[in-house]
Scaffold this active site. Structure first.
Site, PDB file in Angstrom:
ATOM      1  N   PRO A   1      15.204  39.060  29.937  1.00  0.00           N
ATOM      2  CG  PRO A   1      14.863  36.838  29.428  1.00  0.00           C
ATOM      3  CD  PRO A   1      15.718  37.843  30.264  1.00  0.00           C
ATOM      4  CB  CYS A   2      10.016  41.741  28.445  1.00  0.00           C
ATOM      5  SG  CYS A   2       8.735  42.828  28.701  1.00  0.00           S
ATOM      6  CD  GLN A   3      10.265  37.057  33.540  1.00  0.00           C
ATOM      7  OE1 GLN A   3      11.334  37.503  34.047  1.00  0.00           O
ATOM      8  NE2 GLN A   3       9.982  35.973  33.736  1.00  0.00           N
TER       9      GLN A   3
END
Length: 438
Positions: A149-151
């Site tokens: 997931p992109c953070q």
């Protein structure tokens, strides 16, 4: 050449999807004479002859595709993989079909883990927080894969390196690569990561990958509709090769399939599936919403409603700018599905059946993501939708998996060839082993 498509014409909607432009751009091309449209006498929809579409690289790539040859790519030996953030198994299924043996799959969500284990009892499914997984036990596995997931990261990551991404899920993906030291890694993410935080997130990712001792193939957005997936989903893929193996490596992104599959290919018996889609559970619309959506034609959305119903349905959004084309959207049999979301009944992201006024069912969702009919999902209906909506389409993963298998084949062939030739020269052999172990 033209026979590679279903007919000698392509609809305006489909052409826009193929070449990634808006219908407004198609209209400009018509006015300039670049495209000459015709009208379908039955559907009254705009079409273009395939013969005039050879000007577009995407169409030429489909016509000249190496898809059939790439289907023959098989692993030269047993290749193993470890997957993080495995979800319901879309990526893992595709990679297995390409020839990988998954030695471990990690996933936090309990329902998704039950889905993985229930369908594939021999898989080693590690349920729990990825932060607690010791990846060192899987050292020398050939491939590490996963859709982290992109953070947002600290911008200092470019200068301070790997440790500065701690607390993000990309850090955990990087840690797995660092501990396992695979020959290759495969990451995937949403297209938006390319420009996330004005490109700073991607810049940090590239910097960390370099620090880990891997060479990154330039990330590429792959459109699922080019890979036997009847859906407009786009995913960003990363392929990294361990630095000591780069000189042996040959990599090519997968060729596109030679036709675009559409919704009827997913839900009706035909090329993708031998039978019509099985009956299954699904969400439903409230009565008033169903009444309003019943006015929407195939392929239409809220703008196709009478003005009074537009105002009632959209409320304050009626006065806002932007097309909001996902709202009150009914799918079309003759187009790929819109990207599936985690809920087909939600107001912002309706995915209404092309003929019946209802959301797509669980099995319809699964088919659009190219899961096999025998792959069952655990948990509540909402949980099942979420698992399917978050998955990598199986056929897309299979296409990418074949490219990774070909890459590993090329590495192993060159390393083995080098080992054979070096047997005749002991001193050179010693120097080469030193290089390969750095």
């Amino acid at each position: 050449m033209i026979s590679m498509f279903d007919s000698d014409v392509v609809s305006a909607e489909l052409l826009a999807d193929i070449v990634s432009v808006s219908k407004a751009t198609l209209l400009k091309w018509e006015k300039s004479g670049r495209l000459i449209p015709s009208q379908n006498s039955i559907t009254h929809r705009k079409e273009y002859k395939v013969s005039q579409l050879i000007q577009f690289e995407e169409v030429r790539n489909m016509i000249n595709s190496n898809w059939d040859q790439e289907l023959n790519v098989k692993p030269a030996k047993d290749f193993s993989s470890v997957e993080l953030f495995a979800g319901a198994g879309g990526l893992a299924l595709g990679l297995e079909k390409a020839g990988f043996n998954a030695v471990a799959l990690n996933e936090l969500d309990e329902d998704a883990c039950k889905t993985l284990q229930g369908n594939h009892s021999q898989w080693n499914v590690i349920q729990g927080d990825v932060k607690n997984v010791d990846f060192a036990k899987f050292i020398d596995v050939d491939l590490v894969s996963g859709g982290f997931p992109c953070q947002a990261f600290s911008y200092a990551g470019e200068k301070l390196g790997f440790e500065d991404t701690r607390g993000t899920l990309f850090f955990e993906f990087s840690r797995a690569v660092k501990e396992i030291r695979p020959k290759v890694f495969l990451g995937e993410n949403v297209r938006g990561l390319l420009n996330h935080d004005n490109g700073k997130t991607l810049s940090v990712i590239k910097s960390i990958i370099s620090d880990l001792g891997y060479t990154l193939i330039e990330p590429k957005v792959l459109k699922a509709l080019f890979y036997r997936v009847p859906q407009k989903r786009e995913r960003l893929f990363f392929v990294g090769i361990r630095n000591d193996l780069v000189k042996f490596a040959k990599f090519q992104w997968p060729s596109p399939y030679y036709r675009i599959l559409v919704l009827k290919d997913a839900l009706k018996a035909g090329e993708l599936y031998a039978t019509d889609v099985p009956k299954s559970e699904g969400q439903s619309y409230p009565n008033r919403k169903r009444e309003i959506l019943s006015y929407i034609p195939q392929g239409g959305y809220w703008r196709d409603l009478p003005d009074d119903l537009q105002r009632e349905y959209m409320q304050g959004s009626y006065f806002l700018s932007g097309g909001k084309t996902g709202m009150a959207r009914r799918l079309s049999w003759d187009e790929p599905s819109l990207t599936l979301t985690c809920s087909p009944a939600q107001k912002q992201t309706e995915r209404c059946h092309p003929e019946e006024t209802r959301p797509l069912t669980i099995r319809e969702y699964a088919r659009i993501q190219t899961f096999p009919d025998e792959w069952h999902f655990s948990g509540s209906v909402s949980s099942q939708y979420k698992q399917i909506g978050n998955a990598v389409p199986v056929n897309l993963a299979y296409a990418v998996g074949r490219s990774i298998i070909a890459l590993l084949n090329s590495i192993d062939a060159e390393v083995d060839l080098g080992s054979d030739s070096l047997a005749f020269n002991g001193s050179f052999h010693s120097r080469q082993l030193t290089l390969l172990n750095t």
